[in-house]
Design a protein around this motif. Structure first.
Motif, PDB file in Angstrom:
ATOM      1  N   ASN A 245       0.843  -1.186   0.000  1.00  0.00           N
ATOM      2  CA  ASN A 245       0.000   0.000   0.000  1.00  0.00           C
ATOM      3  C   ASN A 245       0.887   1.248   0.000  1.00  0.00           C
ATOM      4  OD1 ASN A 245      -2.480   1.398   0.176  1.00  0.00           O
ATOM      5  ND2 ASN A 245      -2.180   1.679   2.359  1.00  0.00           N
ATOM      6  N   ALA A 246       0.403   2.304  -0.584  1.00  0.00           N
ATOM      7  CA  ALA A 246       1.137   3.578  -0.584  1.00  0.00           C
ATOM      8  C   ALA A 246       0.209   4.693  -0.123  1.00  0.00           C
ATOM      9  CB  ALA A 246       1.669   3.898  -1.970  1.00  0.00           C
ATOM     10  N   ILE A 247       0.725   5.530   0.748  1.00  0.00           N
ATOM     11  CA  ILE A 247      -0.008   6.711   1.219  1.00  0.00           C
ATOM     12  C   ILE A 247       0.863   7.923   0.929  1.00  0.00           C
ATOM     13  CG2 ILE A 247      -0.947   7.901   3.220  1.00  0.00           C
ATOM     14  CD1 ILE A 247      -1.389   5.137   4.493  1.00  0.00           C
ATOM     15  N   SER A 248       0.280   8.919   0.265  1.00  0.00           N
ATOM     16  CA  SER A 248       1.064  10.115  -0.048  1.00  0.00           C
ATOM     17  C   SER A 248       0.445  11.334   0.623  1.00  0.00           C
ATOM     18  CB  SER A 248       1.158  10.326  -1.554  1.00  0.00           C
ATOM     19  OG  SER A 248      -0.121  10.479  -2.111  1.00  0.00           O
ATOM     20  N   THR A 249       1.320  12.264   0.975  1.00  0.00           N
ATOM     21  CA  THR A 249       0.898  13.538   1.539  1.00  0.00           C
ATOM     22  C   THR A 249       1.663  14.649   0.831  1.00  0.00           C
ATOM     23  OG1 THR A 249       2.562  13.386   3.287  1.00  0.00           O
ATOM     24  CG2 THR A 249       0.360  12.591   3.825  1.00  0.00           C
ATOM     25  N   VAL A 250       1.052  15.809   0.787  1.00  0.00           N
ATOM     26  CA  VAL A 250       1.675  16.972   0.171  1.00  0.00           C
ATOM     27  C   VAL A 250       1.926  18.001   1.262  1.00  0.00           C
ATOM     28  CG1 VAL A 250       1.420  18.817  -1.529  1.00  0.00           C
ATOM     29  CG2 VAL A 250       0.474  16.546  -2.000  1.00  0.00           C
ATOM     30  N   ARG A 251       3.178  18.438   1.365  1.00  0.00           N
ATOM     31  CA  ARG A 251       3.523  19.453   2.358  1.00  0.00           C
ATOM     32  C   ARG A 251       3.008  20.798   1.863  1.00  0.00           C
ATOM     33  NH1 ARG A 251       9.514  19.212   4.224  1.00  0.00           N
ATOM     34  NH2 ARG A 251       9.862  19.912   2.106  1.00  0.00           N
TER      35      ARG A 251
END
Length: 125
Positions: A39-45
Motif C-alpha cells: 500500500n502507498a499513502i502520499s501527503t503533500v507538504r
C-alpha cells in the motif's frame, strides 16, 4: 478415486490462494515478486508542495527485489531525475517493510512505483 480426490483437493487449495490486490495506478509489480500486501499513502507538504510517499507491505518469503519511482508533472509528463533510479531491497519473510519516498520537486504531482525481482541486462526502465 484417490486421483480424483487429490485433484479436487488441489483445485480447492488453488482457489483459496488469493492474488495480490493493489492499486495498479500506483504500482507496477512483476508477477514473480511475492507480496502478501502493499500500500502507498502520499501527503503533500503545504508550504512547498513537496510530495511524500510511504509504502508499506509484507513479503511471504525472503527475497531480493528492485524498485524505483517515476514522477510525473500535472500534465502527465515524466520528470527526469536521479531519484528514479533502481534501488535494491531485501524483503524478509513475514516481516513488514516501509519505504519513504520524496518527490524531486514541487512540479511532481503523481508517481508510479515499479517493483521487480530481476533487472535482466538493465533493459527495464
Amino acid at each position: 478415486m484417490k486421483k480424483i480426490l487429490l485433484g479436487i483437493s488441489l483445485l480447492w487449495l488453488a482457489g483459496c490462494a488469493t492474488p495480490l490486490e493493489y492499486d495498479r495506478s500506483t504500482f507496477s509489480i512483476n508477477s514473480d515478486v511475492e507480496l502478501a500486501y502493499i500500500n502507498a499513502i502520499s501527503t503533500v507538504r503545504e508550504r512547498d508542495g513537496q510530495v511524500f510517499v510511504q509504502v508499506t507491505g509484507m513479503s511471504p518469503s525472503t527475497q531480493m527485489i528492485y524498485y524505483k519511482t517515476e514522477w510525473f508533472d500535472k500534465n502527465g509528463m515524466k520528470i527526469s531525475t536521479d531519484l528514479s533510479k533502481w534501488k535494491t531491497v531485501k524483503l524478509i519473510e513475514n516481516m513488514e517493510f516501509t519505504w519513504k519516498i520524496t518527490s524531486p520537486s514541487k512540479r511532481a504531482v503523481t508517481y508510479k512505483i515499479h517493483i521487480t525481482d530481476d533487472l535482466g541486462d538493465g533493459i527495464i526502465h
